[in-house]
Design a protein around this motif. Structure first.
Motif, PDB file in Angstrom:
ATOM      1  N   LEU A   1      35.453 -25.570  17.752  1.00  0.00           N
ATOM      2  CA  LEU A   1      34.671 -24.738  16.912  1.00  0.00           C
ATOM      3  C   LEU A   1      34.558 -25.172  15.462  1.00  0.00           C
ATOM      4  CD1 LEU A   1      32.645 -22.206  17.260  1.00  0.00           C
ATOM      5  CD2 LEU A   1      34.886 -20.738  16.738  1.00  0.00           C
ATOM      6  N   LYS A   2      33.513 -25.129  14.989  1.00  0.00           N
ATOM      7  CA  LYS A   2      32.941 -25.596  13.512  1.00  0.00           C
ATOM      8  C   LYS A   2      32.815 -24.478  12.631  1.00  0.00           C
ATOM      9  CE  LYS A   2      31.590 -30.379  14.963  1.00  0.00           C
ATOM     10  NZ  LYS A   2      30.470 -31.234  14.910  1.00  0.00           N
ATOM     11  N   ILE A   3      33.882 -23.914  12.256  1.00  0.00           N
ATOM     12  CA  ILE A   3      33.847 -22.389  11.806  1.00  0.00           C
ATOM     13  C   ILE A   3      33.039 -22.411  10.433  1.00  0.00           C
ATOM     14  CG2 ILE A   3      34.833 -20.644  10.545  1.00  0.00           C
ATOM     15  CD1 ILE A   3      37.161 -20.858  12.862  1.00  0.00           C
ATOM     16  N   ASN A   4      33.384 -23.663   9.626  1.00  0.00           N
ATOM     17  CA  ASN A   4      32.831 -23.661   8.303  1.00  0.00           C
ATOM     18  C   ASN A   4      31.159 -23.832   8.265  1.00  0.00           C
ATOM     19  OD1 ASN A   4      35.096 -23.000   6.867  1.00  0.00           O
ATOM     20  ND2 ASN A   4      35.667 -25.310   6.843  1.00  0.00           N
ATOM     21  N   GLN A   5      30.806 -24.872   9.294  1.00  0.00           N
ATOM     22  CA  GLN A   5      29.345 -24.689   9.374  1.00  0.00           C
ATOM     23  C   GLN A   5      28.699 -23.605   9.868  1.00  0.00           C
ATOM     24  OE1 GLN A   5      29.107 -28.183  12.174  1.00  0.00           O
ATOM     25  NE2 GLN A   5      29.283 -29.850  10.504  1.00  0.00           N
ATOM     26  N   LEU A   6      29.296 -22.990  10.872  1.00  0.00           N
ATOM     27  CA  LEU A   6      28.826 -21.620  11.365  1.00  0.00           C
ATOM     28  C   LEU A   6      28.669 -20.522  10.427  1.00  0.00           C
ATOM     29  CD1 LEU A   6      27.594 -20.305  13.729  1.00  0.00           C
ATOM     30  CD2 LEU A   6      29.834 -20.080  14.693  1.00  0.00           C
ATOM     31  N   LYS A   7      29.929 -20.454   9.523  1.00  0.00           N
ATOM     32  CA  LYS A   7      29.922 -19.525   8.316  1.00  0.00           C
ATOM     33  C   LYS A   7      28.747 -19.692   7.566  1.00  0.00           C
ATOM     34  CE  LYS A   7      33.817 -19.991   6.099  1.00  0.00           C
ATOM     35  NZ  LYS A   7      34.941 -19.840   5.365  1.00  0.00           N
ATOM     36  N   LYS A   8      28.729 -21.117   6.961  1.00  0.00           N
ATOM     37  CA  LYS A   8      27.713 -21.418   6.087  1.00  0.00           C
ATOM     38  C   LYS A   8      26.218 -20.759   6.641  1.00  0.00           C
ATOM     39  CE  LYS A   8      25.455 -25.232   3.565  1.00  0.00           C
ATOM     40  NZ  LYS A   8      25.415 -26.563   3.311  1.00  0.00           N
ATOM     41  N   ALA A   9      25.960 -21.266   7.948  1.00  0.00           N
ATOM     42  CA  ALA A   9      24.663 -20.638   8.392  1.00  0.00           C
ATOM     43  C   ALA A   9      24.534 -19.247   8.484  1.00  0.00           C
ATOM     44  CB  ALA A   9      24.575 -21.317   9.818  1.00  0.00           C
ATOM     45  N   VAL A  10      25.615 -18.447   8.822  1.00  0.00           N
ATOM     46  CA  VAL A  10      25.620 -17.117   8.577  1.00  0.00           C
ATOM     47  C   VAL A  10      25.296 -16.464   7.388  1.00  0.00           C
ATOM     48  CG1 VAL A  10      27.141 -14.798   9.077  1.00  0.00           C
ATOM     49  CG2 VAL A  10      27.004 -16.636  10.868  1.00  0.00           C
ATOM     50  N   LEU A  11      25.940 -16.949   6.271  1.00  0.00           N
ATOM     51  CA  LEU A  11      25.686 -16.532   5.091  1.00  0.00           C
ATOM     52  C   LEU A  11      24.407 -16.871   4.479  1.00  0.00           C
ATOM     53  CD1 LEU A  11      29.310 -17.654   3.476  1.00  0.00           C
ATOM     54  CD2 LEU A  11      28.474 -15.408   4.076  1.00  0.00           C
ATOM     55  N   TYR A  39      35.490 -11.852   6.160  1.00  0.00           N
ATOM     56  CA  TYR A  39      35.032 -11.241   7.188  1.00  0.00           C
ATOM     57  C   TYR A  39      34.157 -11.864   8.128  1.00  0.00           C
ATOM     58  CZ  TYR A  39      31.958  -7.598   9.687  1.00  0.00           C
ATOM     59  OH  TYR A  39      31.231  -6.840  10.753  1.00  0.00           O
ATOM     60  N   VAL A  40      33.185 -12.733   7.859  1.00  0.00           N
ATOM     61  CA  VAL A  40      32.515 -13.663   8.555  1.00  0.00           C
ATOM     62  C   VAL A  40      33.300 -14.583   9.461  1.00  0.00           C
ATOM     63  CG1 VAL A  40      30.711 -15.465   8.602  1.00  0.00           C
ATOM     64  CG2 VAL A  40      30.498 -13.582   7.159  1.00  0.00           C
ATOM     65  N   THR A  41      34.315 -15.077   8.836  1.00  0.00           N
ATOM     66  CA  THR A  41      35.257 -16.075   9.518  1.00  0.00           C
ATOM     67  C   THR A  41      35.881 -15.352  10.587  1.00  0.00           C
ATOM     68  OG1 THR A  41      35.664 -17.391   7.627  1.00  0.00           O
ATOM     69  CG2 THR A  41      37.246 -17.448   9.508  1.00  0.00           C
ATOM     70  N   GLN A  42      36.199 -14.030  10.660  1.00  0.00           N
ATOM     71  CA  GLN A  42      36.905 -13.163  11.433  1.00  0.00           C
ATOM     72  C   GLN A  42      35.854 -12.838  12.656  1.00  0.00           C
ATOM     73  OE1 GLN A  42      39.466 -10.043   9.862  1.00  0.00           O
ATOM     74  NE2 GLN A  42      40.502 -11.524   8.580  1.00  0.00           N
ATOM     75  N   CYS A  43      34.870 -12.476  12.330  1.00  0.00           N
ATOM     76  CA  CYS A  43      33.728 -12.309  13.175  1.00  0.00           C
ATOM     77  C   CYS A  43      33.652 -13.343  14.082  1.00  0.00           C
ATOM     78  CB  CYS A  43      32.484 -11.640  12.525  1.00  0.00           C
ATOM     79  SG  CYS A  43      32.662 -10.254  11.834  1.00  0.00           S
ATOM     80  N   ILE A  44      33.282 -14.498  13.473  1.00  0.00           N
ATOM     81  CA  ILE A  44      33.246 -15.915  14.256  1.00  0.00           C
ATOM     82  C   ILE A  44      34.551 -16.094  15.414  1.00  0.00           C
ATOM     83  CG2 ILE A  44      33.001 -18.333  14.175  1.00  0.00           C
ATOM     84  CD1 ILE A  44      31.728 -18.008  11.523  1.00  0.00           C
ATOM     85  N   GLU A  45      35.496 -15.715  14.968  1.00  0.00           N
ATOM     86  CA  GLU A  45      36.868 -15.970  15.919  1.00  0.00           C
ATOM     87  C   GLU A  45      36.568 -14.961  16.963  1.00  0.00           C
ATOM     88  OE1 GLU A  45      40.041 -15.844  13.201  1.00  0.00           O
ATOM     89  OE2 GLU A  45      39.454 -17.950  12.183  1.00  0.00           O
ATOM     90  N   VAL A  46      36.094 -13.636  16.535  1.00  0.00           N
ATOM     91  CA  VAL A  46      36.337 -12.835  17.589  1.00  0.00           C
ATOM     92  C   VAL A  46      34.965 -13.078  18.588  1.00  0.00           C
ATOM     93  CG1 VAL A  46      35.763 -10.188  18.081  1.00  0.00           C
ATOM     94  CG2 VAL A  46      37.186 -10.726  16.242  1.00  0.00           C
TER      95      VAL A  46
END
Length: 134
Positions: A1-11, A39-46
Motif C-alpha cells: 500500500l502506497k500510503i504517501n501517494q494516496l495521502k497526497k491525492a486525498v489532500l 488523520y488522513v494516514t490513519q483513515c487510509i490504514e483503517v
C-alpha cells in the motif's frame, strides 16, 4: 500500500473540493495541517483493513457535508433515531451541517446500532480576527 501517494491525492482532493478546507489552509495554521496529515494516514490504514474483511465493510455517508453548496443537494433534516448531535452543534437547528463520523456498514446494514455523529448548525464556524485597540 502506497500510503504517501494516496495521502497526497486525498489532500489535493480536499483542497480542490472543499471551500472550508481551503479556508483552513489559507489561515496559515500549520498545526492544523499536521493533525490533518496524521488523520488522513490513519483513515487510509483503517480503510485498508475494512476492504480486507469478508464481507467488505463500508462507511455511510461518503460525503461529509450536507449543506447546500449550489450543487443541487439539499440539507438533510436531523433524525434522532439515526443521528447523534455532538459538541459544537446548535441544538435549535434542525439540519445537518456536516457528519463528524460515519457509520460502519456490512452488507448495507449498520453495525451495532450506530448513530451518525453530526454537527447541526446553519453555517460553518469562521473565526473573526479582532484588531488590537490602541
Amino acid at each position: 500500500l502506497k500510503i504517501n501517494q494516496l495521502k497526497k491525492a486525498v489532500l489535493e482532493k480536499a483542497l480542490n473540493d472543499n471551500i472550508e478546507f481551503k479556508a483552513i489552509r489559507d489561515s496559515g495554521n500549520e498545526e492544523v495541517f499536521t493533525y490533518y496529515d496524521e488523520y488522513v494516514t490513519q483513515c487510509i490504514e483503517v480503510c485498508w483493513v475494512m476492504i480486507l474483511q469478508e464481507p467488505v465493510l463500508s462507511m455511510r455517508p461518503l460525503k461529509w457535508t450536507h449543506s447546500n453548496n449550489g450543487d443541487g443537494s439539499q440539507r438533510r433534516r436531523y433524525n434522532d433515531d439515526q443521528m447523534k448531535r455532538v459538541l459544537g452543534s446548535d441544538r435549535k437547528c434542525s439540519y445537518v451541517l456536516y457528519y463528524v463520523w460515519p457509520n460502519l456498514m456490512r452488507n448495507e446494514s449498520v453495525l451495532k446500532n450506530q448513530k451518525m455523529e453530526v454537527i447541526t448548525k446553519d453555517e460553518m464556524y469562521t473565526p473573526i480576527k479582532i484588531r488590537n485597540k490602541k
